[in-house]
Design a protein around this motif. Structure first.
Motif, short mmCIF file in Angstrom:
data_model
loop_
_atom_site.label_atom_id
_atom_site.label_comp_id
_atom_site.label_asym_id
_atom_site.label_seq_id
_atom_site.Cartn_x
_atom_site.Cartn_y
_atom_site.Cartn_z
N GLY A 100 66.40 32.15 70.67
CA GLY A 100 65.88 31.65 69.48
C GLY A 100 66.69 30.88 68.62
N ASP A 101 67.97 31.12 68.47
CA ASP A 101 68.81 30.24 67.51
C ASP A 101 69.05 29.05 68.36
N LEU A 102 69.22 29.11 69.54
CA LEU A 102 69.52 27.81 70.50
C LEU A 102 68.32 26.80 70.11
N MET A 103 67.17 27.23 70.12
CA MET A 103 65.88 26.10 69.92
C MET A 103 66.25 25.65 68.41
N THR A 104 66.62 26.23 67.42
CA THR A 104 66.94 25.82 66.29
C THR A 104 68.24 24.90 66.07
N TYR A 105 69.00 25.10 67.01
CA TYR A 105 70.27 24.26 67.24
C TYR A 105 70.02 23.03 67.83
N ILE A 106 69.09 23.04 68.75
CA ILE A 106 68.94 21.68 69.42
C ILE A 106 67.67 20.94 68.68
N ASP A 107 67.06 21.60 67.60
CA ASP A 107 66.02 20.83 67.27
C ASP A 107 66.14 19.53 66.50
N TYR A 108 65.07 18.81 66.53
CA TYR A 108 65.18 17.34 65.91
C TYR A 108 66.03 17.42 64.52
N GLY A 109 66.94 16.49 64.59
CA GLY A 109 67.87 16.38 63.32
C GLY A 109 69.17 16.78 63.36
N GLY A 110 69.39 17.61 64.20
CA GLY A 110 70.82 18.36 64.34
C GLY A 110 70.65 19.83 63.93
N PRO A 111 71.96 20.66 64.22
CA PRO A 111 71.87 21.85 64.04
C PRO A 111 72.20 22.26 62.49
N PRO A 112 71.72 23.27 61.98
CA PRO A 112 72.10 23.83 60.60
C PRO A 112 73.58 24.11 60.43
N GLU A 113 74.27 23.93 59.19
CA GLU A 113 75.59 24.06 59.06
C GLU A 113 75.95 25.74 59.38
N ASP A 114 75.13 26.61 59.23
CA ASP A 114 75.47 28.09 59.15
C ASP A 114 75.46 28.44 60.90
N LEU A 115 74.59 27.59 61.46
CA LEU A 115 74.63 27.96 63.15
C LEU A 115 75.82 27.59 63.59
N ILE A 116 76.40 26.32 63.17
CA ILE A 116 77.57 25.72 63.63
C ILE A 116 78.64 26.61 63.21
N GLU A 117 78.74 27.10 62.20
CA GLU A 117 80.01 28.24 61.81
C GLU A 117 79.76 29.20 62.44
N LEU A 118 78.62 29.71 62.93
CA LEU A 118 78.45 30.87 63.59
C LEU A 118 78.89 30.66 65.11
N VAL A 119 78.50 29.80 65.58
CA VAL A 119 78.95 29.46 66.83
C VAL A 119 80.48 29.31 66.77
N LYS A 120 81.03 28.65 65.81
CA LYS A 120 82.51 28.51 66.15
C LYS A 120 83.40 29.69 65.63
N THR A 121 82.80 30.66 64.96
CA THR A 121 83.31 32.19 64.69
C THR A 121 83.07 32.89 66.17
N ARG A 122 82.04 32.67 66.86
CA ARG A 122 81.93 33.62 68.15
C ARG A 122 82.74 32.96 68.88
N LEU A 123 82.83 31.82 69.11
CA LEU A 123 84.03 31.17 70.10
C LEU A 123 85.40 31.48 69.98
N GLN A 124 85.61 31.66 68.62
CA GLN A 124 87.10 32.00 68.43
C GLN A 124 87.23 33.53 68.84
N GLU A 125 86.24 34.26 68.63
CA GLU A 125 86.12 35.52 69.01
C GLU A 125 86.33 35.92 70.42
N LYS A 126 85.59 34.95 71.13
CA LYS A 126 85.86 34.68 72.92
C LYS A 126 87.30 34.04 73.26
N LYS A 127 88.05 33.56 72.03
CA LYS A 127 89.19 33.06 72.49
C LYS A 127 88.80 31.81 73.14
#
Length: 405
Positions: A265-292
């Motif tokens: 569901g969040d991926l749909m929002t990320y790829i939607d027209y106009g670009g991803p919301p800032e909060d989703l970008i930050e969430l992605v970055k946080t989870r990437l850091q958690e996964k090293k």
């Protein structure tokens, strides 16, 4: 009359088509990304040139041209799916130096060469065999001073000029559009319902809204090959939206990080027209850091650095109902279709579905039942198969008459 129309030469469909933007099979994924972003194209052709042919021709006095052939196409979807592999998420920089030829689909004739004198019927047969793009010669040219000047400025990725011939390609969408423009030839078939024409595919690819997006990776890959989409559904199997390869083709490589860390569901929002919301970008970055996976974070920062300053200006957009600001992305995201699903019904007519699909640039249309539950999907390939059946129907009585004689 319909059969004679299907025997028209495919060169009729090539009028006004631009020449292909090619890259050699030896080019890296990183180089292909640069061409995709600079050209604005959703995909570019990949060519393999046989230089041994040049040597044979030179020894035989027959000239010095290479034998070149389009061996595939590369799209942002290919790059995203490639980067989603575990080892590539760890080291995306190394992955991007992989030769393009190594990430092209294996064993699938997605791209096929076709002679310009071939019939529309032959093009349709190739599509039904799995082809997405048909490569067709469109122009012979002679070098002129101005053209030589242009070629000298061309990218180093430009391969041989293919023996003095330029090519275009036809897609499934091109062929469906051509058929729609002459739909009266096939009357009354276009008024029949899609249910009566038996073109509803009930074998759908779905993912639950709250499931990890990475769980749909195989389905996305299959949808890309089959020119369809992955339906995002709720717990009652009702359609919420879709993850469409067509939409992904207008995104950028950072979507690999979103697939690896977000829900469907969040991926749909990320790829939607106009670009991803800032909060989703930050969430992605946080989870990437958690996964090293810090290297992927660096990739995101690099990609969105130019657009971060404009995010505040878009926070007041009337389209944003969630209250979170969208990053205004100049380029690929701005051209993407929204991830909301396009739907029809079993009683919808063939021509209505064709118009709907072409208007929304959708390779597939979801079919809803009377209670609004998802029951199937109609694709361009299924639509084209209906028109092919006309020729099959004509051949049957011809075979019957021959057998009687």
């Amino acid at each position: 009359m319909a059969v004679s129309f299907l025997n028209r030469e495919v060169s009729d469909l090539c009028l006004g088509k631009p020449a292909l933007k090619p890259i050699p099979a030896e080019a890296t994924v990183s180089e292909a990304l640069t061409v995709l972003k600079k050209s604005g194209e959703t995909h570019v052709s990949v060519w393999s040139c046989d230089h041994t042919a040049r040597k044979v021709l030179e020894e035989g006095g027959g000239g010095g041209d290479c034998v070149c052939r389009c061996v595939g196409k590369i799209c942002m979807v290919d790059v995203i799916l490639f980067l989603c592999k575990d080892e590539n998420l760890v080291d995306p920089s190394k992955a991007l130096e992989t030769p393009v030829a190594q990430i092209l689909p294996k064993g699938n004739s997605i791209v096929r060469h076709l002679d310009p004198n071939s019939s529309l019927l032959e093009a349709i047969d190739y599509i039904l065999e799995g082809a997405q793009n048909l490569v067709i010669p469109i122009q012979n040219y002679r070098s002129t001073p101005s053209r030589k000047k242009l070629l000298s400025k061309a990218s180093s990725l430009s391969p041989t000029n293919h023996n003095g011939v330029e090519y275009c390609w036809l897609t499934q969408e091109d062929i469906v559009r051509f058929l729609l423009n002459s739909i009266g030839v096939f009357s009354p078939m276009p008024t029949f319902t899609i249910e009566s024409l038996n073109i509803i595919n009930h074998e759908m690819m779905t993912v639950s809204y709250h499931d990890p997006a990475i769980s749909s990776l195989d389905a996305i890959t299959r949808a890309y090959i089959e020119q369809s989409s992955v339906a995002v559904v709720d717990e009652d199997n009702r359609l919420i939206g879709e993850i469409s390869p067509f939409t992904l083709a207008y995104c950028d490589e950072t979507v690999a990080s979103a697939i690896a860390t977000l829900s469907a569901g969040d991926l749909m929002t990320y790829i939607d027209y106009g670009g991803p919301p800032e909060d989703l970008i930050e969430l992605v970055k946080t989870r990437l850091q958690e996964k090293k996976l810090g290297a992927m974070v660096e990739l995101i920062d690099e990609e969105f650095s130019l657009s971060s300053s404009s995010s505040s200006a878009s926070s007041c957009s009337s389209d944003d109902e969630s209250g979170s600001s969208k990053v205004t992305v100049l380029g690929r995201f701005s051209s993407a279709r929204r991830s909301e699903a396009i739907t029809c019904y079993p009683w919808s007519s063939l021509v209505a579905v064709m118009i709907q699909a072409l208007a929304h640039r959708a390779n597939s249309i979801w079919v809803m039942g009377e209670d609004h539950n998802l029951i199937g999907v109609v694709t361009f390939k299924g639509i084209v198969e209906v028109f092919r059946s006309i020729a099959n129907a004509r051949r049957k009585p011809e075979r019957d008459n021959t057998s009687k004689q």
